[in-house]
Design a protein around this motif. Structure first.
Motif, PDB file in Angstrom:
ATOM      1  N   THR A 133       0.828  -1.201   0.000  1.00 29.88           N
ATOM      2  CA  THR A 133       0.000   0.000   0.000  1.00 29.88           C
ATOM      3  C   THR A 133       0.863   1.253   0.000  1.00 29.88           C
ATOM      4  OG1 THR A 133      -1.799  -1.139   1.168  1.00 29.88           O
ATOM      5  CG2 THR A 133      -1.803   1.269   1.238  1.00 29.88           C
ATOM      6  N   ALA A 134       1.947   1.215   0.797  1.00 28.77           N
ATOM      7  CA  ALA A 134       2.864   2.363   0.855  1.00 28.77           C
ATOM      8  C   ALA A 134       3.555   2.577  -0.488  1.00 28.77           C
ATOM      9  CB  ALA A 134       3.906   2.145   1.952  1.00 28.77           C
ATOM     10  N   VAL A 135       3.984   1.491  -1.113  1.00 29.78           N
ATOM     11  CA  VAL A 135       4.668   1.588  -2.400  1.00 29.78           C
ATOM     12  C   VAL A 135       3.716   2.126  -3.471  1.00 29.78           C
ATOM     13  CG1 VAL A 135       5.769   0.267  -4.252  1.00 29.78           C
ATOM     14  CG2 VAL A 135       6.334  -0.209  -1.857  1.00 29.78           C
ATOM     15  N   ILE A 136       2.503   1.584  -3.511  1.00 24.82           N
ATOM     16  CA  ILE A 136       1.509   2.039  -4.484  1.00 24.82           C
ATOM     17  C   ILE A 136       1.154   3.504  -4.233  1.00 24.82           C
ATOM     18  CG2 ILE A 136      -0.891   1.759  -5.236  1.00 24.82           C
ATOM     19  CD1 ILE A 136      -0.529  -1.263  -4.644  1.00 24.82           C
ATOM     20  N   GLY A 137       1.163   3.892  -2.947  1.00 28.38           N
ATOM     21  CA  GLY A 137       0.856   5.271  -2.593  1.00 28.38           C
ATOM     22  C   GLY A 137       1.955   6.254  -2.950  1.00 28.38           C
ATOM     23  N   GLY A 138       3.118   5.741  -3.335  1.00 29.98           N
ATOM     24  CA  GLY A 138       4.181   6.595  -3.842  1.00 29.98           C
ATOM     25  C   GLY A 138       5.039   7.266  -2.791  1.00 29.98           C
ATOM     26  N   GLY A 189      16.502  -7.735  10.092  1.00 25.92           N
ATOM     27  CA  GLY A 189      15.886  -6.709   9.266  1.00 25.92           C
ATOM     28  C   GLY A 189      16.534  -6.533   7.903  1.00 25.92           C
ATOM     29  N   LEU A 190      15.703  -6.230   6.918  1.00 27.62           N
ATOM     30  CA  LEU A 190      16.155  -6.013   5.549  1.00 27.62           C
ATOM     31  C   LEU A 190      15.999  -4.551   5.174  1.00 27.62           C
ATOM     32  CD1 LEU A 190      14.416  -9.034   3.759  1.00 27.62           C
ATOM     33  CD2 LEU A 190      16.739  -8.941   4.707  1.00 27.62           C
ATOM     34  N   VAL A 191      16.745  -4.138   4.172  1.00 21.96           N
ATOM     35  CA  VAL A 191      16.609  -2.814   3.567  1.00 21.96           C
ATOM     36  C   VAL A 191      16.700  -3.008   2.064  1.00 21.96           C
ATOM     37  CG1 VAL A 191      17.560  -0.486   3.339  1.00 21.96           C
ATOM     38  CG2 VAL A 191      17.712  -1.680   5.547  1.00 21.96           C
ATOM     39  N   GLY A 192      15.836  -2.322   1.335  1.00 18.79           N
ATOM     40  CA  GLY A 192      15.893  -2.439  -0.112  1.00 18.79           C
ATOM     41  C   GLY A 192      14.914  -1.513  -0.793  1.00 18.79           C
ATOM     42  N   VAL A 193      14.825  -1.649  -2.100  1.00 16.53           N
ATOM     43  CA  VAL A 193      13.973  -0.785  -2.904  1.00 16.53           C
ATOM     44  C   VAL A 193      12.840  -1.610  -3.504  1.00 16.53           C
ATOM     45  CG1 VAL A 193      13.876   0.668  -4.961  1.00 16.53           C
ATOM     46  CG2 VAL A 193      15.867   0.779  -3.446  1.00 16.53           C
ATOM     47  N   SER A 194      11.635  -1.062  -3.401  1.00 20.24           N
ATOM     48  CA  SER A 194      10.471  -1.642  -4.062  1.00 20.24           C
ATOM     49  C   SER A 194       9.880  -0.553  -4.943  1.00 20.24           C
ATOM     50  CB  SER A 194       9.438  -2.113  -3.043  1.00 20.24           C
ATOM     51  OG  SER A 194       8.297  -2.649  -3.695  1.00 20.24           O
ATOM     52  N   GLY A 195       9.945  -0.746  -6.260  1.00 19.86           N
ATOM     53  CA  GLY A 195       9.543   0.330  -7.154  1.00 19.86           C
ATOM     54  C   GLY A 195      10.486   1.505  -6.975  1.00 19.86           C
ATOM     55  N   SER A 196       9.932   2.649  -6.573  1.00 18.04           N
ATOM     56  CA  SER A 196      10.769   3.815  -6.280  1.00 18.04           C
ATOM     57  C   SER A 196      10.717   4.160  -4.797  1.00 18.04           C
ATOM     58  CB  SER A 196      10.296   5.014  -7.115  1.00 18.04           C
ATOM     59  OG  SER A 196       8.951   5.330  -6.826  1.00 18.04           O
TER      60      SER A 196
END
Length: 202
Positions: free
Chosen positions: A99-104, A158-165
């Motif tokens: 939801t956060a990723v889709i919300g930009g 814990g992980l860190v990474g990029v999903s979309g932008s």
């Protein structure tokens, strides 16, 4: 904001997002200051906080970690859209992240659920959302947390990474881990967001 069980805990931003705020600012200097703060925050981006806590998600306990992360993000110059509390279930966490990723939003920070107990599934849920992991930042968070005496940060999965932008970051749940993690994270997040913005405008 998450689909499935969970609750949205509203923490209004301090940047004067609410249009009604500007109506109360009759002093010209105040209006200029607030506008300047908003523009500065918008340059760094928008953020969302996801608190992984069964009792907070069910309304049985007040969340104290979400406001702390929100405060630290705002001090760094981000506009925080809000805090979402979800249960320690893979599907709920993944829905909140998607939801956060889709919300930009530019960055979404999860708090809690990074340990080794059966209910600690935040990294497992996050791995299914990430397009590109950034292990160096995750390792930096573990190293700095351990050095600062935040044991849960030192042993965090814990992980860190990029999903979309969107940059996705898992933080351990203690206040010490959050404070140290945000201090380590802030300059790194700014660098990643700048790179992602460059890709979008290229």
């Amino acid at each position: 904001m998450a689909n499935g069980p969970g609750s949205v805990i509203s923490h209004p931003t301090r940047g004067g997002d609410d249009p009604s705020d500007s109506l109360d600012l009759t002093d010209e200097t105040q209006t200029t200051t607030v506008t300047g703060m908003e523009r500065s925050a918008q340059r760094l981006g928008r953020a969302l906080v996801v608190v992984v806590d069964d009792r907070a998600a069910q309304g049985e306990q007040e969340d104290s970690t979400g406001p702390l992360v929100t405060e630290l993000l705002e001090e760094a110059g981000f506009i925080v859209d809000g805090t979402v509390a979800v249960a320690g279930e893979t599907v709920d966490i993944r829905n909140a992240l998607n939801t956060a990723v889709i919300g930009g939003v530019d960055v979404v920070i999860t708090v809690g659920g990074t340990g080794v107990s059966p209910r600690d599934v935040t990294p497992d849920a996050t791995s299914g959302v990430l397009d590109r992991p950034i292990p160096g930042i995750a390792e930096a968070l573990r190293a700095s947390g351990l050095a600062a005496g935040a044991v849960d940060a030192g042993v965090s999965r814990g992980l860190v990474g990029v999903s979309g932008s969107t940059l996705v970051v898992n933080l351990a749940g203690s206040r010490a881990a959050i404070r140290d993690g945000m201090a380590t994270l802030t300059p790194l997040v700014t660098h990643v967001i700048e790179q992602l913005s460059g890709l979008e405008s290229a």
